[in-house]
Design an enzyme around this catalytic site. Structure first.
Site, short mmCIF file in Angstrom:
data_model
loop_
_atom_site.label_atom_id
_atom_site.label_comp_id
_atom_site.label_asym_id
_atom_site.label_seq_id
_atom_site.Cartn_x
_atom_site.Cartn_y
_atom_site.Cartn_z
N ARG A 261 0.84 -1.21 0.00
CA ARG A 261 0.00 0.00 0.00
C ARG A 261 0.86 1.25 0.00
O ARG A 261 1.78 1.38 0.80
CB ARG A 261 -0.91 0.00 1.23
CG ARG A 261 -1.79 -1.24 1.23
CD ARG A 261 -2.79 -1.26 2.35
NE ARG A 261 -3.59 -2.47 2.24
CZ ARG A 261 -4.61 -2.78 3.02
NH1 ARG A 261 -4.95 -1.95 4.00
NH2 ARG A 261 -5.29 -3.88 2.84
N ARG A 276 1.43 1.38 10.53
CA ARG A 276 1.01 1.72 9.16
C ARG A 276 2.24 1.60 8.26
O ARG A 276 3.15 2.42 8.33
CB ARG A 276 0.45 3.14 9.12
CG ARG A 276 -0.12 3.56 7.77
CD ARG A 276 -0.71 4.97 7.82
NE ARG A 276 -1.84 5.06 8.74
CZ ARG A 276 -3.08 4.69 8.44
NH1 ARG A 276 -3.36 4.25 7.23
NH2 ARG A 276 -4.04 4.79 9.33
N GLU A 348 -7.71 -0.46 14.43
CA GLU A 348 -8.29 -1.47 13.54
C GLU A 348 -7.33 -2.63 13.25
O GLU A 348 -6.24 -2.44 12.77
CB GLU A 348 -8.69 -0.80 12.22
CG GLU A 348 -9.29 -1.76 11.23
CD GLU A 348 -9.65 -1.08 9.91
OE1 GLU A 348 -9.94 0.14 9.91
OE2 GLU A 348 -9.63 -1.76 8.87
N SER A 351 -11.16 -6.27 9.24
CA SER A 351 -12.28 -5.60 8.60
C SER A 351 -12.97 -6.62 7.72
O SER A 351 -12.31 -7.38 7.03
CB SER A 351 -11.72 -4.45 7.75
OG SER A 351 -12.74 -3.87 7.02
N ARG A 388 0.10 -5.56 12.33
CA ARG A 388 -0.74 -5.01 13.38
C ARG A 388 -1.03 -6.02 14.49
O ARG A 388 -1.15 -5.66 15.67
CB ARG A 388 -2.05 -4.47 12.81
CG ARG A 388 -1.80 -3.18 12.05
CD ARG A 388 -3.08 -2.44 11.71
NE ARG A 388 -2.74 -1.19 11.04
CZ ARG A 388 -3.64 -0.30 10.61
NH1 ARG A 388 -4.94 -0.53 10.79
NH2 ARG A 388 -3.26 0.81 10.03
#
Length: 425
Positions: A261, A276, A348, A351, A388
């Site tokens: 990403r 991140r 988070e 998801s 994460r």
RNA sequence: GGUGGCGUGUCCGAGCGGCCGAAGGAGCACGCCUCGAAAGCGUGUGAGGGUGCAAGCUCUCCGUGGGUUCAAAUCCCACCGCCACCGCCA
């Protein structure tokens, strides 16, 4: 892509959905108009082409003067047909382009409005009270240093910011999480998969990642390929242009793959550690099912995710994402946010989205039913995003001496290790 | 990367430029036969769009995109993919 029939039969449904997402309702009018034009040009082209074909057949048998006059007429028709066809194609392209820009219809019950309107569905487990325990918790980067598990400095040296090396116990921790996640997925009836992480534009487009999200995608220009940001992409495209037997549904897959990403537009946010990053590995679940079963399947995915956080003994909350925060393809999305001590808040971890038949229609994945075919529904859900989860595990299970307790479920995948001890020196 | 061959419906496999959405077979569905099944016989069996209350009528699709022609699955060009062999790399 939403069902084109909705444009004619239920434009108000589309308007309501746009409103819930905080988007412009007037685009619906443009879509309706383009659809009308498309149909008009089709009617014209069909009529001309029909005449051309029926007259053309006469040419073969006609002779003399009759043949000459027929040829004159068909020659003229030939040009007209070409023009009409060009108009029809242009109108169809325009209508499709507009239709593709409309995000999926928001499911009933989704909280309307922008991101902050999410609804917390439940809390599971309680955050630890480190003050009561008598020590100040370290963040994952400090713990990673103590255990020689995470090396962001060399990650930056070799690849740039937001890259890292997992070293020693850090690398072992990821492998253990991968194996635990895959086992947990297999137990739930998901077929393990290892998909390609580099895909053609079609796959990226079909899953809806080339719209608003395009700026976050790495593109390999020399070969016209894209690095996937999630294995949802190769999994969704797996059955593209296929007609599945409805009796084979649901098809449940769980893939392990790297995710890339660009994180454009998040400069300066979450720059500390590996929360991140530009690359991480992930185990992702993906389901093809009948549209009428999609909502129930969505709950199943959520349960599987919750169970996985339970195995890792992490405190978390579940949120029902607001309409404005849904991606292009999702009709509803649940996020699981774990308590992250260093953030003093929830972050988070997973998801799960119900994309109904939106992705499948773009990708041409259908099912054969008793009477004809219909687009299937697709759903996706994170089982374990490595970076994460490593953050969550290290921070939540740390002890006052800097050691980290290993949750029982993870121990078999670490050779029975029950506590990670800081490296000396 | 080079040379040669090939790309047709769920699958296999035919297909003189018009009568081909496409022979034939397999598979599948239904029916007959049977106590039941197999075999056998019969019928049916692609997708998408437009129009219509419907029956129906009609258009598009034979790897993809262009071209030639009154007319293309069928001729020409490019591209993509698959197979084989050679080269290169692991």
């Amino acid at each position: 892509m939403i069902d084109p029939r909705l444009v004619r039969e239920a434009p108000d449904l589309i308007r309501a959905s746009q409103r819930a997402r905080g988007l412009d309702e007037s685009t619906v009018d443009a879509v309706v108009e383009a659809d009308e034009r498309r149909r008009a040009t089709i009617a014209r082209y069909d009529a001309l082409r029909n005449e051309q074909k029926s007259l053309g057949k006469g040419v073969a048998t006609a002779a003399g003067e009759e043949r000459a006059s027929l040829l004159a007429r068909t020659k003229a028709l030939s040009t007209e047909v070409k023009t009409a066809e060009a108009e029809q194609v242009a109108a169809a392209d325009r209508a499709r382009e507009l239709l593709l820009s409309v995000p999926n219809i928001v499911a009933d019950g989704v909280p309307p409005g922008a991101e902050e309107n999410y609804v917390v569905l439940e809390h599971v487990g309680a955050p630890r009270d480190f003050a009561a325990e008598g020590f100040v918790p370290l963040d994952h980067l400090a713990l990673g240093g103590l255990h020689k598990a995470i090396d962001t400095e060399r990650g930056a040296k070799v690849s740039g910011s937001r890259f890292y090396y997992l070293t020693g116990i850090g690398a072992r921790l990821e492998l253990a999480l991968v194996n635990l996640a895959m086992a947990h997925a297999a137990e739930g009836g998901f077929t393990p998969m290892i998909p390609p992480a580099l895909v053609k534009p079609r796959a990226m487009e079909g899953t809806g990642f080339l719209g608003q999200a395009a700026q976050d995608v790495y593109r390999v220009e020399s070969d016209d390929l894209y690095l996937v940001g999630t294995s949802e992409v190769p999994l969704a495209a797996y059955h593209s242009d296929e007609i599945l037997d409805v009796a084979d549904l649901p098809l449940r897959y769980a893939a392990f793959s790297p995710c890339y990403r660009r994180e454009a537009g998040s400069y300066g946010r979450d720059t500390h550690g590996i929360w991140r990053v530009h690359w991480f590995d992930k185990v992702e679940m993906f389901v093809f099912t009948r549209p009428e079963d999609a909502a129930a399947e969505h709950e199943r995915l959520l349960e599987r995710e919750k169970d996985f956080l339970g195995l890792l003994e992490l405190p978390y909350r579940v949120i029902d994402t607001a309409a404005g925060d849904l991606g292009l393809s999702a009709a509803r999305k649940y996020d699981i946010e774990a308590w992250i001590p260093s953030r003093e808040g929830y972050g988070e971890l997973t998801s799960t989205s119900n994309c109904t038949d939106f992705q499948a229609r773009r990708l041409g994945t259908r099912m054969r039913t008793g009477d004809g075919t219909a687009a299937v529904a697709t759903l996706n859900g994170t089982l374990c995003s490595m970076a994460r989860f490593i953050v969550a595990v290290l921070e939540n299970h740390q002890q006052s001496d800097g050691s980290v307790r290993v949750p029982a479920a993870l121990q078999p995948y670490l050779g029975g290790l029950d506590v990670l001890k800081p490296e000396r020196g």
